[in-house]
Design an enzyme around this catalytic site. Structure first.
Site, mmCIF file in Angstrom:
data_model
loop_
_atom_site.group_PDB
_atom_site.id
_atom_site.type_symbol
_atom_site.label_atom_id
_atom_site.label_comp_id
_atom_site.label_asym_id
_atom_site.label_seq_id
_atom_site.Cartn_x
_atom_site.Cartn_y
_atom_site.Cartn_z
ATOM 1 N N GLN A 255 21.226 -43.362 -2.589
ATOM 2 C CA GLN A 255 21.686 -42.079 -2.980
ATOM 3 C C GLN A 255 21.575 -40.164 -1.773
ATOM 4 O O GLN A 255 21.158 -39.702 -1.867
ATOM 5 C CB GLN A 255 20.538 -41.794 -4.035
ATOM 6 C CG GLN A 255 21.388 -43.448 -4.913
ATOM 7 C CD GLN A 255 22.263 -41.895 -5.709
ATOM 8 O OE1 GLN A 255 23.076 -41.054 -6.279
ATOM 9 N NE2 GLN A 255 23.587 -43.360 -5.466
ATOM 10 N N HIS A 258 23.076 -39.093 -0.378
ATOM 11 C CA HIS A 258 24.608 -37.800 -1.325
ATOM 12 C C HIS A 258 24.802 -36.648 -0.311
ATOM 13 O O HIS A 258 24.986 -35.748 -0.251
ATOM 14 C CB HIS A 258 24.388 -37.913 -2.826
ATOM 15 C CG HIS A 258 25.194 -38.949 -3.016
ATOM 16 N ND1 HIS A 258 26.835 -39.030 -3.501
ATOM 17 C CD2 HIS A 258 24.868 -40.103 -3.743
ATOM 18 C CE1 HIS A 258 26.956 -40.202 -4.282
ATOM 19 N NE2 HIS A 258 26.057 -41.169 -4.343
ATOM 20 N N GLU A 322 18.561 -40.355 -13.325
ATOM 21 C CA GLU A 322 19.945 -40.662 -13.351
ATOM 22 C C GLU A 322 20.290 -41.468 -13.108
ATOM 23 O O GLU A 322 20.946 -42.127 -13.759
ATOM 24 C CB GLU A 322 20.949 -39.872 -11.969
ATOM 25 C CG GLU A 322 22.226 -39.480 -11.860
ATOM 26 C CD GLU A 322 23.129 -38.747 -11.310
ATOM 27 O OE1 GLU A 322 24.427 -38.340 -11.112
ATOM 28 O OE2 GLU A 322 22.431 -38.826 -10.603
ATOM 29 N N HIS A 323 19.911 -42.073 -12.161
ATOM 30 C CA HIS A 323 20.356 -44.131 -12.106
ATOM 31 C C HIS A 323 19.097 -44.852 -12.222
ATOM 32 O O HIS A 323 18.137 -43.823 -11.449
ATOM 33 C CB HIS A 323 21.203 -44.514 -10.506
ATOM 34 C CG HIS A 323 22.779 -43.656 -9.962
ATOM 35 N ND1 HIS A 323 22.096 -41.861 -9.548
ATOM 36 C CD2 HIS A 323 23.576 -43.845 -10.729
ATOM 37 C CE1 HIS A 323 23.186 -41.751 -9.693
ATOM 38 N NE2 HIS A 323 24.730 -42.708 -10.499
ATOM 39 N N ASP A 356 28.812 -46.857 -9.171
ATOM 40 C CA ASP A 356 29.855 -45.661 -8.454
ATOM 41 C C ASP A 356 30.718 -46.240 -8.078
ATOM 42 O O ASP A 356 31.733 -45.012 -8.396
ATOM 43 C CB ASP A 356 28.952 -45.718 -6.775
ATOM 44 C CG ASP A 356 27.727 -44.500 -6.945
ATOM 45 O OD1 ASP A 356 27.332 -43.823 -8.468
ATOM 46 O OD2 ASP A 356 26.935 -43.948 -6.065
ATOM 47 N N HIS A 415 32.230 -20.318 -54.277
ATOM 48 C CA HIS A 415 31.885 -21.679 -54.152
ATOM 49 C C HIS A 415 31.423 -22.481 -55.271
ATOM 50 O O HIS A 415 32.614 -23.726 -55.652
ATOM 51 C CB HIS A 415 30.536 -22.392 -52.885
ATOM 52 C CG HIS A 415 30.939 -21.749 -51.363
ATOM 53 N ND1 HIS A 415 30.781 -20.915 -51.270
ATOM 54 C CD2 HIS A 415 31.177 -22.798 -50.692
ATOM 55 C CE1 HIS A 415 31.451 -21.095 -49.852
ATOM 56 N NE2 HIS A 415 30.825 -22.098 -49.187
#
Length: 427
Positions: A255, A258, A322-323, A356, A415
């Site tokens: 990660q 990235h 996230e992960h 991934d 109504h």
């Protein structure tokens, strides 16, 4: 990685801060680009492509000839890998289809819910230092399964004015209907307003840097939906002495590479494991081609020692990764009680990189703690639910009086009248 020993709960929010710029730092630039693209269309898009990507394009639409060329350039082994991943992703997302929900809520009152595809979707695929053709699979496959009629893909061009061949091959394989060579804020603005070359869409999907994330959030002010605020990648690993230090280090680095603004965190009940992972990171980092990027991310990252699994879980839920990788002697405890995570990876032989690419789950996930309220991309992301109802004469007689009483109590006489007229006609 900075090692933190038994932090008090009062310090958690500070320790768990993401290394990202605030929206205020970026929003003025995003607003400027949006206003320009809204007013000047492709002319503005081309200007910002030249400014930010360093390339001037006469035509930013990918042609059939470019797609054919890209298909010929992708190695057969990679094509086979992409096809395998597509099959697994297809299997998992097809399984998410649901039947029509039908209930007769009262005698003569039929209610049901059906799902319909979002007709026009925009897929943003990052290029830059890592052309993410895998993200094409994660977005185009469920869009195709859902039945979206227009699937438009934007990705930034390289210095030669081209999109990576693997991105084009995968987009063609997955039924993308139009591919445009444009990235960054200007791509999101194009999706939002529509230009001569970029169709306006109803919903925007895809990860990106902080500028893309803010641009997506701004697009919602103009009536365009987004999948989620998906920014720089992040990973949290919880591990103890049963974990393999070299595996943990490899996951953290997967990660970290990235981007420089990525963040990885190790939470452990074992000081020994933390020390072993630190040594492994140094060893593995030294031979990575993207060492400079990974080093910057690692500098923003932390190893946190806690006393027990209960404290670890509370801290992890506060962070909302996230992960989330779980490699402990007590995996079931974490799996059963995790409340905030984008996607969970369990055991020594489940690397985050499997998700991934090829296991079948989707890798487009909420970052910055947004998993506390957002789900990752799934089949439902490309659909909307429409409710239907059909009421018979008996049905309106069964619920009509309740409607009259409630609408009158709210002071909404029209109504009430809409029901009263019907009831009186049935007397």
């Amino acid at each position: 990685m900075k090692i933190i020993n038994k932090p008090s709960k009062e310090t958690w929010s500070k320790i768990l801060e993401r290394p990202t710029k605030t929206v205020d730092d970026i929003e003025s630039l995003v607003n400027e680009v949006f206003a320009d693209v809204q007013k000047n269309g492709d002319q503005a898009v081309q200007k910002y492509t030249a400014k930010f990507d360093g390339i001037s394009l006469e035509n930013n639409i990918v042609s059939e000839a470019e797609i054919a060329e890209a298909i010929s350039l992708v190695p057969e082994e990679l094509k086979a890998a992409i096809q395998l991943a597509k099959e697994n992703i297809t299997n998992f997302h097809k399984a998410q289809k649901t039947d029509k929900v039908f209930v007769e809520t009262a005698n003569g009152v039929e209610c049901w819910q059906e799902k319909r595809p979002i007709q026009k979707v925009g897929l943003y695929i990052p290029g830059g230092t890592a052309p993410l053709f895998s993200t094409v699979l994660m977005l185009a496959v469920p869009a195709q399964i859902a039945g979206c009629s227009e699937i438009v893909l934007c990705s930034p061009p390289n210095a030669a004015g081209k999109i990576n061949p693997a991105i084009l091959y995968t987009a063609n394989l997955c039924g993308v209907t139009k591919i445009v060579k444009v990235g960054g804020i200007q791509a999101i603005a194009g999706f939002t307003f529509g230009t001569e070359s970029i169709p306006q869409v109803y919903k925007i999907f895809g990860p990106g840097n902080q500028f893309v994330t803010v641009a997506k959030q701004l697009s919602t002010k103009y009536g365009v939906a987004i999948d989620m605020p998906a920014g720089p990648s992040e990973l949290l690993v919880v591990a103890d002495d049963t974990a393999k230090a070299n595996y943990v280090a490899s996951d953290l680095l997967s990660q970290a590479e990235h981007g420089a603004d990525s963040q990885v965190i190790l939470v452990s009940t074992s000081k020994e494991l933390i020390n072993e992972v630190e040594k492994e990171i140094e060893k593995q980092l030294a031979v990575l081609p993207r060492v400079e990027i990974a080093e910057k991310a690692i500098a923003n990252s932390k190893s946190i020692f806690v006393e027990n699994d209960e404290i670890a879980l509370e801290l992890i839920n506060e962070y909302g990764p996230e992960h989330f990788i779980v490699c402990t002697n007590n995996n079931d405890f974490y799996v059963d009680h995790i409340a905030n995570a984008g996607s969970v990876f369990i055991g020594n032989y489940t690397p985050e990189s499997a998700g991934d690419y090829a296991s079948g789950t989707n890798h487009t996930l909420p970052t910055n703690g947004f998993c506390k309220a957002y789900s990752g991309v799934n089949l439902d992301s490309f659909q909307k639910s429409i409710t239907f109802q059909k009421i018979s004469k008996i049905g309106i007689q069964n619920i009509g009086n309740a409607i009259e009483l409630m609408s009158a109590a709210e002071g909404l006489d029209a109504h009430k009248n809409a029901v009263t007229l019907r009831l009186e006609s049935l007397k």
